[in-house]
Motif scaffolding. Sequence first.
Motif, PDB file in Angstrom:
ATOM      1  N   VAL A 198       0.863  -1.184   0.000  1.00 31.53           N
ATOM      2  CA  VAL A 198       0.000   0.000   0.000  1.00 31.53           C
ATOM      3  C   VAL A 198       0.899   1.233   0.000  1.00 31.53           C
ATOM      4  CG1 VAL A 198      -1.827   1.218   1.250  1.00 31.53           C
ATOM      5  CG2 VAL A 198      -1.726  -1.270   1.344  1.00 31.53           C
ATOM      6  N   ALA A 199       0.563   2.226  -0.848  1.00 29.10           N
ATOM      7  CA  ALA A 199       1.363   3.451  -0.921  1.00 29.10           C
ATOM      8  C   ALA A 199       1.163   4.286   0.336  1.00 29.10           C
ATOM      9  CB  ALA A 199       0.964   4.242  -2.158  1.00 29.10           C
ATOM     10  N   LYS A 200       2.296   4.720   0.937  1.00 34.19           N
ATOM     11  CA  LYS A 200       2.202   5.506   2.171  1.00 34.19           C
ATOM     12  C   LYS A 200       2.030   6.990   1.875  1.00 34.19           C
ATOM     13  CE  LYS A 200       6.098   4.093   4.126  1.00 34.19           C
ATOM     14  NZ  LYS A 200       7.146   3.591   5.060  1.00 34.19           N
ATOM     15  N   LYS A 201       2.380   7.406   0.620  1.00 34.36           N
ATOM     16  CA  LYS A 201       2.256   8.841   0.295  1.00 34.36           C
ATOM     17  C   LYS A 201       1.909   9.031  -1.178  1.00 34.36           C
ATOM     18  CE  LYS A 201       6.659   9.325   1.859  1.00 34.36           C
ATOM     19  NZ  LYS A 201       8.103   9.576   1.949  1.00 34.36           N
ATOM     20  N   GLU A 202       1.600  10.276  -1.527  1.00 30.38           N
ATOM     21  CA  GLU A 202       1.269  10.615  -2.916  1.00 30.38           C
ATOM     22  C   GLU A 202       2.526  10.553  -3.789  1.00 30.38           C
ATOM     23  OE1 GLU A 202      -1.806  11.701  -4.216  1.00 30.38           O
ATOM     24  OE2 GLU A 202      -2.617  11.095  -2.274  1.00 30.38           O
ATOM     25  N   HIS A 203       2.354  10.154  -5.040  1.00 31.33           N
ATOM     26  CA  HIS A 203       3.477  10.230  -5.980  1.00 31.33           C
ATOM     27  C   HIS A 203       2.882  10.653  -7.324  1.00 31.33           C
ATOM     28  CE1 HIS A 203       7.560   9.488  -7.252  1.00 31.33           C
ATOM     29  NE2 HIS A 203       7.146   8.734  -8.258  1.00 31.33           N
ATOM     30  N   CYS A 204       2.641  11.962  -7.435  1.00 31.98           N
ATOM     31  CA  CYS A 204       1.845  12.455  -8.576  1.00 31.98           C
ATOM     32  C   CYS A 204       2.712  12.945  -9.729  1.00 31.98           C
ATOM     33  CB  CYS A 204       0.945  13.601  -8.138  1.00 31.98           C
ATOM     34  SG  CYS A 204      -0.112  13.102  -6.805  1.00 31.98           S
ATOM     35  N   LYS A 205       4.022  13.095  -9.490  1.00 30.64           N
ATOM     36  CA  LYS A 205       4.873  13.594 -10.580  1.00 30.64           C
ATOM     37  C   LYS A 205       5.961  12.571 -10.874  1.00 30.64           C
ATOM     38  CE  LYS A 205       4.012  18.450  -9.663  1.00 30.64           C
ATOM     39  NZ  LYS A 205       4.342  19.438  -8.637  1.00 30.64           N
ATOM     40  N   PRO A 206       5.571  11.428 -11.474  1.00 31.34           N
ATOM     41  CA  PRO A 206       6.562  10.382 -11.691  1.00 31.34           C
ATOM     42  C   PRO A 206       7.618  10.812 -12.715  1.00 31.34           C
ATOM     43  CG  PRO A 206       4.474   9.802 -12.720  1.00 31.34           C
ATOM     44  CD  PRO A 206       4.243  11.067 -11.974  1.00 31.34           C
ATOM     45  N   LYS A 207       8.858  10.420 -12.476  1.00 33.23           N
ATOM     46  CA  LYS A 207       9.922  10.619 -13.486  1.00 33.23           C
ATOM     47  C   LYS A 207       9.797   9.488 -14.508  1.00 33.23           C
ATOM     48  CE  LYS A 207      13.276  12.598 -10.195  1.00 33.23           C
ATOM     49  NZ  LYS A 207      12.974  12.004  -8.877  1.00 33.23           N
ATOM     50  N   ALA A 208      10.608   9.565 -15.553  1.00 27.49           N
ATOM     51  CA  ALA A 208      10.544   8.542 -16.609  1.00 27.49           C
ATOM     52  C   ALA A 208      10.715   7.149 -16.002  1.00 27.49           C
ATOM     53  CB  ALA A 208      11.646   8.796 -17.630  1.00 27.49           C
ATOM     54  N   GLY A 209       9.810   6.222 -16.401  1.00 22.95           N
ATOM     55  CA  GLY A 209       9.922   4.839 -15.926  1.00 22.95           C
ATOM     56  C   GLY A 209       9.253   4.606 -14.586  1.00 22.95           C
ATOM     57  N   GLU A 210       8.926   5.704 -13.854  1.00 21.70           N
ATOM     58  CA  GLU A 210       8.266   5.519 -12.557  1.00 21.70           C
ATOM     59  C   GLU A 210       6.753   5.413 -12.743  1.00 21.70           C
ATOM     60  OE1 GLU A 210      11.286   7.784  -9.467  1.00 21.70           O
ATOM     61  OE2 GLU A 210       9.442   8.808 -10.062  1.00 21.70           O
ATOM     62  N   ILE A 211       6.094   5.024 -11.664  1.00 19.44           N
ATOM     63  CA  ILE A 211       4.658   4.776 -11.742  1.00 19.44           C
ATOM     64  C   ILE A 211       3.927   5.857 -10.936  1.00 19.44           C
ATOM     65  CG2 ILE A 211       4.662   3.256  -9.732  1.00 19.44           C
ATOM     66  CD1 ILE A 211       2.839   1.382 -11.118  1.00 19.44           C
ATOM     67  N   LEU A 212       2.769   6.266 -11.432  1.00 15.37           N
ATOM     68  CA  LEU A 212       1.981   7.275 -10.721  1.00 15.37           C
ATOM     69  C   LEU A 212       1.057   6.564  -9.731  1.00 15.37           C
ATOM     70  CD1 LEU A 212       0.471  10.431 -11.375  1.00 15.37           C
ATOM     71  CD2 LEU A 212      -1.306   8.735 -11.664  1.00 15.37           C
ATOM     72  N   TYR A 213       1.022   7.052  -8.482  1.00 17.23           N
ATOM     73  CA  TYR A 213       0.085   6.466  -7.525  1.00 17.23           C
ATOM     74  C   TYR A 213      -0.271   7.492  -6.454  1.00 17.23           C
ATOM     75  CZ  TYR A 213       4.577   5.754  -5.138  1.00 17.23           C
ATOM     76  OH  TYR A 213       5.812   5.947  -4.594  1.00 17.23           O
ATOM     77  N   HIS A 214      -1.376   7.202  -5.776  1.00 13.42           N
ATOM     78  CA  HIS A 214      -1.847   8.075  -4.697  1.00 13.42           C
ATOM     79  C   HIS A 214      -1.747   7.332  -3.377  1.00 13.42           C
ATOM     80  CE1 HIS A 214      -3.311  10.914  -7.628  1.00 13.42           C
ATOM     81  NE2 HIS A 214      -3.903   9.922  -8.266  1.00 13.42           N
TER      82      HIS A 214
END
Length: 446
Positions: free
Chosen positions: A13-29
């Motif tokens: 489970v994601a513990k924090k927001e990740h709204c601006k993924p860099k190349a190759g990364e995944i976007l999640y809330h």
Amino acid sequence: MDMKNWTTGTQCVAKKEHCKPKAGEILYHKGDVLTLVGPGTRKGEYRARHNTTGVEGLVSGSNLREREALRIDPKLSLMPWFHGKISGLQAVSKLKPTEDGLFLVRESVRHPGDFVLCVCFSQKVFHYHVIFQNNKLSIDNKEFFYNLIDMIEFYSRSQGALATVLLKHKKKEGTKSAESKLLKSGWLLDLSKLTLGEILGQGEFGAVFEGEYAGQRVAVKNIKCDVTAQAFLEETSVMTNLHHKNLVQLLGVILHNGLHIVTELMTKGNLVNYLRTRGRFAVSVTQLLRFALDVCEGMEHLECKKLLHRDLAGRNILVSEDTVAKISDFGLAKVSSTATDNSKLPVKWTAPEALKSKKFSTQSDVWSYGVLLWEIFSFGRQPYPKMSVRDVRERVDQGYRMDPPDECPPHVYSIMSSCWETEPKKRPAFHKLRDTLEKELGKLHA
């Protein structure tokens, strides 16, 4: 648990927001569930698949926590606000100190079987009698509900005929709210992301629908009756512990109109129907052995988790879009070894010692697996053809065993027979059965 030890297939489970993924990364809330599919390129990094969007990409382990499995806990309740049979006066004393919107539900002492919703508003407690008619519940004959869970859910959103909207439940001593536990552990799904499609089947507990959850095709089992839903909470807790390619995967649950259990969709239906409708001209011996091996590997996983299935049969094996067989219906999967209700046991699949003295074990699951193999190699015939359940019980006790299905390879029949040893200890374990089946498959490809 140390991040570095997470294995492929672990759900996090994601513990924090990740709204601006860099190349190759995944976007999640925050709160999104991701499944790890392998190690990343750097230390502490993983490749993961987003459970709802299906997108794969890199994610930092430090932003994740492992999705907890739910422990089977008898205190876990879908209705922590239900206090059972208490008087109006007892309810009033439980709702002290009064605060607007604090509530509980009780069973009436004067009218046993009737429910009363007790709600605080401006220092007073209001008692709303719940009317029961045509199998539905109502407070005002305008809004009708299938069960108490629905009713409470509705009045937590809108005031309707009540003095106030329900804001906070008064928990019955000794219970824990299943809802908050599911939410915290990451198994409570978002109702707004679910669309229900057509009905796939009607079980004795409720309907199973095809649906879509956040873009993924799913199967949804809906259980409307409160008591049954509470019992299914146990099945759900068992499923949160299990991740294996040959076990139907639980995605989570939704509490709305009772309980919705959301699993991956197995588009090709159950194994018995799959084999019956195609027959020996369409399904090769290799494919039959693959199905047998699929089920064996799933059972080996249950075996290593010390879980019993107790209802292993072709009807409980489902076939996925890419023709993989997976075990479903852990309704009876229990850690303990004594059954409570003998009348519901599927006699033709149940080992003699389990029928006689309720001795369930991995070895009794192996017996059922032998019967399942017979179903597979007979292309979905009913086992012990033309025999009544009573005859089967008696004859099997006297040592009778089924003949091999037509054109069944002799080696496969000897595997079946080994599963039907009278002495449970003499039956092979699932890991041994897997070795044997892998060798059989190897011979066909040699």
